[in-house]
Design a protein around this motif. Structure first.
Motif, short mmCIF file in Angstrom:
data_model
loop_
_atom_site.label_atom_id
_atom_site.label_comp_id
_atom_site.label_asym_id
_atom_site.label_seq_id
_atom_site.Cartn_x
_atom_site.Cartn_y
_atom_site.Cartn_z
N GLY A 25 36.81 -16.23 88.88
CA GLY A 25 36.41 -16.26 90.28
C GLY A 25 35.09 -15.57 90.52
O GLY A 25 34.24 -16.05 91.28
N LEU A 26 34.89 -14.44 89.83
CA LEU A 26 33.63 -13.72 89.99
C LEU A 26 32.46 -14.52 89.43
O LEU A 26 31.34 -14.47 89.95
CB LEU A 26 33.72 -12.36 89.28
CG LEU A 26 34.65 -11.33 89.94
CD1 LEU A 26 34.75 -10.09 89.06
CD2 LEU A 26 34.12 -10.96 91.32
N LEU A 27 32.71 -15.28 88.37
CA LEU A 27 31.64 -16.09 87.79
C LEU A 27 31.26 -17.26 88.69
O LEU A 27 30.11 -17.64 88.80
CB LEU A 27 32.08 -16.61 86.42
CG LEU A 27 32.15 -15.57 85.29
CD1 LEU A 27 32.75 -16.20 84.04
CD2 LEU A 27 30.78 -15.00 84.99
N LEU A 28 32.28 -17.83 89.34
CA LEU A 28 32.02 -19.01 90.17
C LEU A 28 31.48 -18.66 91.54
O LEU A 28 30.71 -19.40 92.13
CB LEU A 28 33.30 -19.82 90.33
CG LEU A 28 33.83 -20.49 89.04
CD1 LEU A 28 35.13 -21.23 89.33
CD2 LEU A 28 32.80 -21.46 88.46
N ALA A 29 31.85 -17.51 92.11
CA ALA A 29 31.47 -17.15 93.48
C ALA A 29 29.98 -17.11 93.70
O ALA A 29 29.47 -17.68 94.66
CB ALA A 29 32.10 -15.80 93.86
N PRO A 30 29.18 -16.49 92.83
CA PRO A 30 27.74 -16.47 93.07
C PRO A 30 27.12 -17.85 93.12
O PRO A 30 26.18 -18.09 93.85
CB PRO A 30 27.19 -15.65 91.88
CG PRO A 30 28.35 -14.81 91.43
CD PRO A 30 29.55 -15.66 91.66
N ALA A 31 27.66 -18.79 92.31
CA ALA A 31 27.10 -20.13 92.32
C ALA A 31 27.30 -20.79 93.68
O ALA A 31 26.41 -21.46 94.20
CB ALA A 31 27.76 -20.97 91.23
N VAL A 32 28.48 -20.58 94.29
CA VAL A 32 28.74 -21.17 95.60
C VAL A 32 27.83 -20.54 96.64
O VAL A 32 27.18 -21.21 97.44
CB VAL A 32 30.22 -20.98 95.98
CG1 VAL A 32 30.46 -21.48 97.39
CG2 VAL A 32 31.12 -21.72 95.00
N VAL A 33 27.76 -19.20 96.64
CA VAL A 33 26.90 -18.51 97.61
C VAL A 33 25.46 -18.90 97.40
O VAL A 33 24.71 -19.14 98.35
CB VAL A 33 27.08 -16.97 97.47
CG1 VAL A 33 26.08 -16.25 98.34
CG2 VAL A 33 28.51 -16.59 97.85
N GLY A 34 25.01 -19.01 96.11
CA GLY A 34 23.64 -19.38 95.83
C GLY A 34 23.31 -20.76 96.35
O GLY A 34 22.23 -20.99 96.89
N ALA A 35 24.27 -21.71 96.21
CA ALA A 35 24.02 -23.06 96.69
C ALA A 35 23.84 -23.06 98.20
O ALA A 35 22.94 -23.70 98.75
CB ALA A 35 25.16 -23.97 96.28
N ASP A 36 24.69 -22.31 98.94
CA ASP A 36 24.56 -22.24 100.39
C ASP A 36 23.24 -21.60 100.79
O ASP A 36 22.58 -22.04 101.73
CB ASP A 36 25.73 -21.44 100.97
CG ASP A 36 27.05 -22.19 100.87
OD1 ASP A 36 28.09 -21.54 100.99
OD2 ASP A 36 27.02 -23.42 100.66
N THR A 37 22.85 -20.55 100.09
CA THR A 37 21.61 -19.86 100.39
C THR A 37 20.41 -20.76 100.13
O THR A 37 19.45 -20.77 100.90
CB THR A 37 21.49 -18.57 99.55
OG1 THR A 37 22.61 -17.72 99.85
CG2 THR A 37 20.21 -17.83 99.87
N ASP A 38 20.46 -21.54 99.07
CA ASP A 38 19.36 -22.47 98.77
C ASP A 38 19.20 -23.50 99.87
O ASP A 38 18.08 -23.80 100.29
CB ASP A 38 19.62 -23.17 97.43
CG ASP A 38 19.46 -22.23 96.24
OD1 ASP A 38 18.87 -21.15 96.43
OD2 ASP A 38 19.93 -22.58 95.15
N THR A 39 20.31 -24.04 100.36
CA THR A 39 20.25 -25.03 101.45
C THR A 39 19.68 -24.40 102.70
O THR A 39 18.82 -24.98 103.38
CB THR A 39 21.65 -25.59 101.74
OG1 THR A 39 22.17 -26.22 100.57
CG2 THR A 39 21.61 -26.61 102.87
N LEU A 40 20.15 -23.20 103.02
CA LEU A 40 19.67 -22.50 104.20
C LEU A 40 18.17 -22.23 104.10
O LEU A 40 17.40 -22.51 105.03
CB LEU A 40 20.43 -21.18 104.35
CG LEU A 40 19.98 -20.24 105.47
CD1 LEU A 40 20.15 -20.90 106.82
CD2 LEU A 40 20.76 -18.93 105.40
#
Length: 241
Positions: A25-40
């Protein structure tokens, strides 16, 4: 001795599975947050580039990374608050997005926008009272966010105006340093043209004020009556009825 060992191993197996799940979960969480931040970041950059592009050449947009408390922000829709702020330099940007449970939320973040523009300087020092000619002016380039807010950017707009203070060469020319040239001066004999439906009358009068193009000036007519006219040219005024 073997039986207790197997029991301990059996008890430890669920704990290992839990630890492995948490690590995944810790490995996957940054990728999700990073994707949202990139879109923003991409959408905010597009909005700011479009708005500032009307002012000059956009040479940089830096969106400050949202803090950790930003949380979930799906489908971000950035907008510029209607608070009279400039669209360059440090800019506040609002974002409508879907938070937890799909609930629509509004967040705010900061960005820096850099715009390259052309601005006006004088080619040589000019004294106070000098009338500005086109060959007195030069166009330089600079970053709009570093220039004074009232910097002059259109040389043709100030040709014929008068220096209200001494002007130094190669420094940004500011609007407050200039004023329109008086076309009518106090004490002058001027021509006043009165116009109305189907008539036009011309007469001479004495100017009681100085006035630039378009300004209202008081004049004293031959019968000592005080009138107000609009400056239309050198020593010329109009009164519309």
């Amino acid at each position: 001795m073997r039986q207790p060992t197997r029991q301990r191993q059996a008890r430890q197996r669920p704990m290992r599975l839990i630890i492995a799940a948490l690590a995944l979960g810790l490995l996957l969480a940054p990728a999700v947050v990073g994707a949202d931040t990139d879109t923003l970041t991409r959408r905010v950059t597009q909005l700011l580039s479009q708005q500032a592009g009307e002012l000059g050449e956009v040479i940089g947009v830096s969106v400050h990374a949202p803090s950790a408390v930003l949380g979930q922000c799906d489908d971000p829709q950035p907008f510029l608050p209607d608070n009279g702020q400039r669209h360059y330099g440090r800019v506040s940007v609002g974002v409508h997005c879907d938070g937890p449970g799909g609930r629509r939320q509004t967040r705010y973040l900061q960005a820096e926008v850099s715009v390259r523009v052309r601005y006006v300087t004088v080619t040589h020092d000019l004294n106070r009272g000098s009338v500005i000619a086109r060959n007195d002016l030069h166009l330089a380039q600079g970053r709009l966010e570093k220039l004074p807010r009232d910097v002059v950017r259109d040389p043709q707009a100030i040709v014929g105006q008068v220096a209200a203070a001494p002007l130094r060469a190669d420094t940004p020319l500011r609007a407050y340093q200039l004023h329109a040239r008086d076309l009518v001066k106090r004490g002058q004999r001027v021509t006043v043209i009165a116009r109305g439906a189907g008539f036009e009358v011309s007469r001479e009068a004495e100017a009681l004020d100085n006035g630039a193009m378009g300004e209202q000036v008081r004049v004293r007519a031959g019968n000592r009556k005080i009138l107000r006219g609009r400056v239309t040219g050198p020593r010329r005024l109009a009164i519309d009825f």
